[in-house]
Write an enzyme that holds these catalytic residues in place. Sequence first.
Site, PDB file in Angstrom:
ATOM      1  N   ASP A  78       0.815  -1.216   0.000  1.00 49.15           N
ATOM      2  CA  ASP A  78       0.000   0.000   0.000  1.00 49.15           C
ATOM      3  C   ASP A  78       0.849   1.267   0.000  1.00 49.15           C
ATOM      4  OD1 ASP A  78      -2.400  -1.344  -0.082  1.00 49.15           O
ATOM      5  OD2 ASP A  78      -2.661  -1.383   2.089  1.00 49.15           O
ATOM      6  N   ASN A 152      -4.456   9.393   0.916  1.00 51.13           N
ATOM      7  CA  ASN A 152      -5.056   8.939   2.172  1.00 51.13           C
ATOM      8  C   ASN A 152      -5.379  10.084   3.125  1.00 51.13           C
ATOM      9  OD1 ASN A 152      -5.376   6.239   1.750  1.00 51.13           O
ATOM     10  ND2 ASN A 152      -3.816   5.561   3.189  1.00 51.13           N
TER      11      ASN A 152
END
EC number: 2.7.1.23
Length: 305
Positions: A78, A152
Amino acid sequence: MPDVGIIYNDSKPRACTIAEELQQQLQDRGWGVRLATSQSGLLGYSNPDTVICHTPVESLVPRGFDASLRWAIVLGGDGTVLAAARQLAPIGVPMLTVNTGHLGFLAEAYLDSLPAAIEQLCKGEYSIEERTMMEVKVLRRELIRWEALSLNEMALHREPLTSMCHFEVAIGKHVPVDIAADGVIVSTPTGSTAYSLSSGGPVVTPDVPVFQLVPICPHSLASRALVFANREPMTIFPATPERLMMVVDGNAGCYVWPEDRVLIQRSRYPAQFIRLQPNEFFRVLREKLGWGLPHVAKPSAPDQS
């Protein structure tokens, strides 16, 4: 055939090996392949004793990569995907994310299904999902001291061994609010399942056009996460005499001083994810985070006899 790209995490031997193998396989199919590591997408941390180096977000595009690329394959975990999003979003290149790490929450494909995924990709049998990114800037008066794209979240918090922080937060033209906490998190819907979730924020589906403000360990029973439309910019003013630490997507950051302000707004560059099958967000939540799993057994009531 047009060119395609491969971005890989060069700190993982497995990803390096697969990148070389994929390059050869795609070239054998007639594709031109441009190779790059994810390093330019990892901004690192600024030293408080040196001048911050302002790096425009467009300068993170890897050398040799441009808008003519049909797509790019991203090999890593990720963290690699977060870095690659910063590298590819400014040129509008969609990415197929292949997990070679651990959780792989942002992964579309895995190594055991990679041959089939490449076949489907080369045939053009895929869709593209856009994910909103944030543009984070640290300003001193009108001078941009630091900026980054974030898929994010942005976290602004106190340093270890310092006291609680105070923030003045202004969203659009609304009246500013004061927050007393260890820090604040501003996240995208994609980031709602990351640091924000761990701090008590809600899960937001990726298609909702919002950001969320989540206080970290707030010193108030009334301080809760706030979800707001992402069409409005947010400005955070530190109201504390100590310097603060800002971290973007867990792998980039700088110090923020009392005379600085942090401006957060929706980026004009979305991250583009290649989907090989219809994206089912709740399935990913269930498989990766255990959300909504049925109770195998419920606790029984105490014996009243």
